[in-house]
Design a protein around this motif. Sequence first.
Motif, short mmCIF file in Angstrom:
data_model
loop_
_atom_site.label_atom_id
_atom_site.label_comp_id
_atom_site.label_asym_id
_atom_site.label_seq_id
_atom_site.Cartn_x
_atom_site.Cartn_y
_atom_site.Cartn_z
N UNK A 47 88.10 9.05 41.10
CA UNK A 47 87.31 7.86 40.45
C UNK A 47 85.99 8.18 39.51
N UNK A 48 85.31 9.23 39.85
CA UNK A 48 84.19 9.66 38.94
C UNK A 48 85.00 10.23 37.70
N UNK A 49 86.04 10.82 37.57
CA UNK A 49 86.59 11.13 36.32
C UNK A 49 87.19 10.00 35.52
N UNK A 50 87.50 9.02 36.22
CA UNK A 50 88.07 7.72 35.45
C UNK A 50 86.97 7.08 34.84
N UNK A 51 85.87 7.19 35.65
CA UNK A 51 84.45 6.37 35.10
C UNK A 51 84.11 7.06 33.88
N UNK A 52 84.06 8.67 33.87
CA UNK A 52 83.60 9.08 32.54
C UNK A 52 84.55 8.83 31.39
N UNK A 53 85.84 8.69 31.81
CA UNK A 53 86.99 8.52 30.77
C UNK A 53 86.73 7.12 30.31
N UNK A 69 83.14 -0.95 29.73
CA UNK A 69 82.04 -0.75 30.41
C UNK A 69 82.35 -1.39 31.78
N UNK A 70 82.75 -2.40 32.05
CA UNK A 70 83.12 -3.30 33.55
C UNK A 70 84.01 -2.11 34.13
N UNK A 74 83.14 -0.24 37.78
CA UNK A 74 83.96 -0.37 38.96
C UNK A 74 84.38 0.87 39.40
N UNK A 75 84.75 1.83 38.41
CA UNK A 75 85.21 2.86 39.08
C UNK A 75 84.03 3.93 39.59
N UNK A 76 82.66 3.60 39.24
CA UNK A 76 81.70 4.32 39.69
C UNK A 76 81.22 4.05 41.04
N UNK A 77 81.43 2.59 41.30
CA UNK A 77 81.28 2.11 42.44
C UNK A 77 82.40 2.72 43.49
N UNK A 78 83.48 2.58 43.31
CA UNK A 78 84.75 3.37 44.08
C UNK A 78 84.42 4.69 44.09
N UNK A 82 84.04 6.15 47.97
CA UNK A 82 84.92 7.35 48.44
C UNK A 82 83.83 8.45 49.03
N UNK A 83 82.65 8.73 48.17
CA UNK A 83 81.74 9.56 48.70
C UNK A 83 81.31 9.50 50.05
N UNK A 84 80.80 8.08 50.16
CA UNK A 84 80.27 7.63 51.54
C UNK A 84 81.38 7.91 52.49
N UNK A 85 82.49 7.50 52.32
CA UNK A 85 83.70 7.82 53.27
C UNK A 85 83.89 9.07 53.55
N UNK A 86 83.78 9.99 52.60
CA UNK A 86 83.81 11.19 52.88
C UNK A 86 82.73 12.00 53.62
N UNK A 87 81.62 11.33 53.57
CA UNK A 87 80.37 11.73 54.34
C UNK A 87 80.56 11.44 55.56
N UNK A 88 81.03 9.99 55.80
CA UNK A 88 81.25 9.63 57.34
C UNK A 88 82.25 10.31 57.84
#
Length: 107
Positions: A47-53, A69-70, A74-78, A82-88
């Motif tokens: 998702x981070x890579x897609x946000x950069x793209x 930009x939208x 959205x990809x940055x929030x995803x 996902x990072x929060x889920x991995x942390x959990x």
Amino acid sequence: MADGEEKKHHHLFHRHDKEEKQPRTPEQELKHHKNLEHLGEAAGVSAGAYALYEKHKAKKDPENAHRHKISEEVAAVAALGAGGFAFHEHHQKKDAKHDLKEHSSGY
């Protein structure tokens, strides 16, 4: 239906059968949380890579920059989710590892 039978409840994609569900061993629990942690990490990276793209596309395509930009946001929030889920799942994995250590030393 007979008197002692329970009606099984069906969900959209799967069934929940209480009597068929086996309890997990501590090893299975550790493996489960480890796999989910890796899944969360992979989802965050993609998702981070897609946000950069999308950020790159917004600069290259000024006509549709607002749409890109939208999509970027959205990809940055995803990625953040996902990072929060991995942390959990990392913390769940640590708890499972602690339970496994207790279980193995209990004998």
